[in-house]
Design an enzyme around this catalytic site. Structure first.
Site, PDB file in Angstrom:
ATOM      1  N   GLU A 293      39.985  36.297  39.246  1.00  0.00           N
ATOM      2  CA  GLU A 293      39.642  35.448  40.396  1.00  0.00           C
ATOM      3  C   GLU A 293      38.758  36.290  41.300  1.00  0.00           C
ATOM      4  OE1 GLU A 293      40.228  32.389  40.175  1.00  0.00           O
ATOM      5  OE2 GLU A 293      41.579  32.569  38.466  1.00  0.00           O
ATOM      6  N   CYS A 327      39.503  35.294  50.507  1.00  0.00           N
ATOM      7  CA  CYS A 327      38.482  34.828  49.557  1.00  0.00           C
ATOM      8  C   CYS A 327      38.128  33.384  49.846  1.00  0.00           C
ATOM      9  CB  CYS A 327      39.002  34.981  48.145  1.00  0.00           C
ATOM     10  SG  CYS A 327      40.680  34.434  48.001  1.00  0.00           S
TER      11      CYS A 327
HETATM   12  P1  NAD Z   1      36.819  44.998  44.707  1.00  0.00           P
HETATM   13  O1  NAD Z   1      36.154  44.327  43.556  1.00  0.00           O
HETATM   14  O2  NAD Z   1      36.045  46.007  45.455  1.00  0.00           O
HETATM   15  O3  NAD Z   1      38.136  45.754  44.203  1.00  0.00           O
HETATM   16  C1  NAD Z   1      39.168  45.061  43.532  1.00  0.00           C
HETATM   17  C2  NAD Z   1      39.945  46.058  42.692  1.00  0.00           C
HETATM   18  O4  NAD Z   1      39.109  46.481  41.606  1.00  0.00           O
HETATM   19  C3  NAD Z   1      40.336  47.336  43.453  1.00  0.00           C
HETATM   20  O5  NAD Z   1      41.628  47.732  43.062  1.00  0.00           O
HETATM   21  C4  NAD Z   1      39.299  48.325  42.965  1.00  0.00           C
HETATM   22  O6  NAD Z   1      39.702  49.673  43.065  1.00  0.00           O
HETATM   23  C5  NAD Z   1      39.178  47.886  41.520  1.00  0.00           C
HETATM   24  N1  NAD Z   1      38.023  48.402  40.788  1.00  0.00           N
HETATM   25  C6  NAD Z   1      36.771  48.602  41.223  1.00  0.00           C
HETATM   26  N2  NAD Z   1      36.004  49.105  40.216  1.00  0.00           N
HETATM   27  C7  NAD Z   1      36.809  49.223  39.137  1.00  0.00           C
HETATM   28  C8  NAD Z   1      36.642  49.683  37.795  1.00  0.00           C
HETATM   29  N3  NAD Z   1      35.470  50.138  37.368  1.00  0.00           N
HETATM   30  N4  NAD Z   1      37.707  49.664  36.967  1.00  0.00           N
HETATM   31  C9  NAD Z   1      38.908  49.202  37.395  1.00  0.00           C
HETATM   32  N5  NAD Z   1      39.131  48.768  38.636  1.00  0.00           N
HETATM   33  C10 NAD Z   1      38.101  48.764  39.505  1.00  0.00           C
HETATM   34  O7  NAD Z   1      37.375  43.856  45.670  1.00  0.00           O
HETATM   35  P2  NAD Z   1      38.123  44.007  47.076  1.00  0.00           P
HETATM   36  O8  NAD Z   1      37.137  44.482  48.076  1.00  0.00           O
HETATM   37  O9  NAD Z   1      39.399  44.741  46.913  1.00  0.00           O
HETATM   38  O10 NAD Z   1      38.508  42.493  47.373  1.00  0.00           O
HETATM   39  C11 NAD Z   1      37.604  41.592  47.938  1.00  0.00           C
HETATM   40  C12 NAD Z   1      37.036  40.679  46.878  1.00  0.00           C
HETATM   41  O11 NAD Z   1      38.098  40.000  46.225  1.00  0.00           O
HETATM   42  C13 NAD Z   1      36.173  39.575  47.476  1.00  0.00           C
HETATM   43  O12 NAD Z   1      35.048  39.385  46.664  1.00  0.00           O
HETATM   44  C14 NAD Z   1      37.089  38.346  47.448  1.00  0.00           C
HETATM   45  O13 NAD Z   1      36.411  37.123  47.403  1.00  0.00           O
HETATM   46  C15 NAD Z   1      37.863  38.610  46.192  1.00  0.00           C
HETATM   47  N6  NAD Z   1      39.138  37.899  46.188  1.00  0.00           N
HETATM   48  C16 NAD Z   1      39.222  36.772  45.434  1.00  0.00           C
HETATM   49  C17 NAD Z   1      40.402  36.041  45.398  1.00  0.00           C
HETATM   50  C18 NAD Z   1      40.509  34.791  44.574  1.00  0.00           C
HETATM   51  O14 NAD Z   1      41.612  34.308  44.361  1.00  0.00           O
HETATM   52  N7  NAD Z   1      39.402  34.257  44.083  1.00  0.00           N
HETATM   53  C19 NAD Z   1      41.507  36.473  46.148  1.00  0.00           C
HETATM   54  C20 NAD Z   1      41.389  37.648  46.887  1.00  0.00           C
HETATM   55  C21 NAD Z   1      40.192  38.351  46.900  1.00  0.00           C
END
Ligand code: NAD
Length: 544
Positions: A293, A327
């Protein structure tokens, strides 16, 4: 082994407490905040139930109070990931063979711990880690998290009960096995509930999980893990591996035993993870299930029959609660010219009333954004608007990082419906409005549908029923969660299953049965009571 058919009562959504002045929960929460701030916490990795300290740590601070140190976290890399996968695979058989009622009891008990004795702790750690107000924290780190745990256990029994038809002479059955291997759960910073659900949902179904929490919210994720442990989660079932994205992600996705990815976060990260899985596909023993998501560019679309007095507070809440870091937060809006004067006057007045500051001061409606990176990104967007000829800021526009990462609730008005801030996910308290000519209603609906690559949430506002129906049809594919005369945020488990389509994710609806189906692998069993004694069929008989 028990031989009875057990059932779980249909849960009810957790009731939210108000934290209004004079309530006991308010006093307790304040006390818990003070207590927690007295000690610095050292957060290790947890592998096979053992706390592992690595030689790399970073410090943790509340985003609204950068001078205060919450503690440190130990960061994992390849060595810890390999150890964790090995340990999880060893724990797998016993966990997969544990009767479902014993697995479910752990998560149901965790929900009772979170909503009972740990309630103020869950709220306080979420307020400190993610800069949430008491209300924003209560609705998710307590309410939504408990709902996920309780409803998923109940949904699972409904899945298990679903059995195929058996004609005479045979018995057809279906078993719902966990996946073969481990599930990699990667959580975002913004919801303690999502952080908990990403590992817990597959684990409930009998899977073992490698959980990489977000460093930005690891302080609250740690307490989720502790609640699961207190509820009796066996060692090795959920391995807790804080770390920088790729340091944990790359070795986890390299493993031949990867059987699923349960991700919530940004589109860019999800695309990267999906591509890496694609690149590694020949290595895996099984095709990994991919659930993600991701981002949103969530809209509010007002028709000229909209009830302005209700639309204004819905806009303020939808766009600015939790600093626009949901989000689902409204970040673009379409308003017809005929109601613009009235609406904009009232909106500006309300935005002025929004109080922002330290979330430990309960009179605030907004806290700080999560990190330096987020602060820089959002303030760059605000500067871009300030320098543009196609847009102006009509409220807010200020930012200040002297105490914490504070960004004012900001309303932008643009003359270009495809302006950058109408299209790109900013993930902060910035709402961009396009004022359309009333007679261009139809074209503007098309613009709303086609402007962004995302399709997560959206809200329409109108009084006329034919118009509501028409708008809902025209915007059918523009949002996975669609609201009529409401704000586009605040989905509740078992009421509005959550997830979007297009570039907002795989739409496997967290908090619904659909999500659980991704963590099970069916085995069909056919048992025949009396099979034929010869192989020939009647049509092969000799003609007379
Ligand atoms: P992000 O993508 O920066 O990080 C999410 C997770 O991914 C973190 O734990 C991060 O450390 C990890 N990550 C990053 N690179 C990685 C890799 N190469 N390998 C493994 N893990 C990795 O997102 P964020 O800033 O934590 O959250 C905000 C984003 O999440 C926004 O885009 C928001 O829209 C989205 N979001 C979506 C929903 C939904 O249900 N659609 C809900 C909550 C947040």
């Amino acid at each position: 082994m028990s031989n009875a058919y057990f059932h779980i009562e249909e849960p009810k959504n957790e009731h939210y407490l108000s934290y209004a002045p004079g309530t006991p929960e308010r006093d307790e929460l304040k006390k818990t905040l003070t207590e927690l701030k007295k000690d610095e916490l050292e957060i290790p990795a947890v592998i096979n139930g053992k706390e592992i300290k690595t030689d790399r740590t970073i410090d943790l601070h509340p985003p609204h109070d950068l001078n205060h140190k919450l503690g440190t976290v130990h960061l994992c890399g390849e060595k810890e990931v390999k150890q964790a996968i090995e340990g999880a695979l060893e724990a797998r058989q016993k966990w997969a063979e544990t009767p479902w009622q014993d697995r479910a009891a752990i998560f149901l008990r965790a929900a009772d711990i979170i909503t009972g004795p740990w309630r103020s702790k869950m709220n306080a750690v979420t307020m400190l880690a993610q800069s949430k107000t008491p209300h924003q924290s209560e609705i998710e780190s307590v309410g939504e998290l408990a709902d996920f745990l309780r409803f998923n256990a109940w949904y699972l029994t409904k899945i298990y009960k679903d059995q195929p038809y058996s004609p005479d002479g045979m018995w057809n059955r279906v078993e719902y096995r966990p996946l073969e291997g481990f599930v990699f759960a990667v959580s975002p910073f913004n919801f303690t509930a999502i952080a908990g659900n990403l590992p817990a949902a597959p684990a409930l179904c009998g899977n073992v999980v490698i959980w990489k929490p977000s460093i930005e919210s690891v302080y609250s994720s740690w307490f989720v893990l502790q609640a699961l442990k207190a509820a009796g989660l066996p060692d090795g079932v959920i391995q807790f591996l804080p770390g920088e994205g790729a340091d944990v992600g790359d070795p986890a996705l390299e493993s031949e035993h990867l059987s699923g990815l349960h991700f919530t976060g940004s589109e860019g990260t999800f695309n990267h993870l999906w591509k890496t899985i694609g690149k590694n596909i020949d290595k895996y023993r099984t095709y990994p299930r991919i659930v993600g998501e991701t981002g949103g560019k969530d809209f509010i679309f007002a028709h000229n029959s909209a009830d302005i007095d209700r639309l204004v507070p819905a806009t303020v809440r939808g766009a600015f609660e939790y600093q626009g870091q949901k989000c689902s937060a409204a970040s673009r809006m379409y308003v017809p010219k005929s109601i613009w004067d009235d609406f904009s006057k009232k909106l500006k007045a309300e935005v002025k009333n929004v109080k922002m500051g330290d979330v430990e001061d309960f009179s605030n409606f907004m806290g700080a954004v999560i990190s330096r990176k987020a602060f820089d990104k959002i303030s760059e967007y605000i500067d871009y608007v300030k320098e543009s000829d196609d847009a102006e800021i009509i409220a807010g526009g200020g930012y200040d990082d002297s105490k914490g990462y504070f960004i004012e609730p900001t309303v932008v008005v643009t003359t270009d419906p495809k302006f950058r801030t109408m299209k790109e996910e900013i993930f902060g308290p910035v709402l961009t409005i396009y004022v359309y000519e009333d007679e261009k209603f139809e074209e503007t609906l098309d613009l709303c549908d086609g402007t962004s690559k995302y399709a997560l949430t959206g809200a329409i506002w109108a009084r006329d029923r034919y118009t509501i129906n028409h708008m809902a049809n025209r915007l059918k594919n523009s949002a996975g969660n669609f609201y009529i005369n409401d704000k586009p945020t605040g989905a509740v488990v078992n009421q509005q299953p959550f997830g979007g389509a297009r570039k907002s994710g795989t739409n496997d609806k967290a908090g619904s049965m659909v999500n659980l189906y991704r963590w099970i692998s069916m085995r069909s069993i056919k048992e025949t009571y009396a099979g034929p004694k010869e192989f020939e069929y009647p049509y092969m008989g000799e003609e007379k």
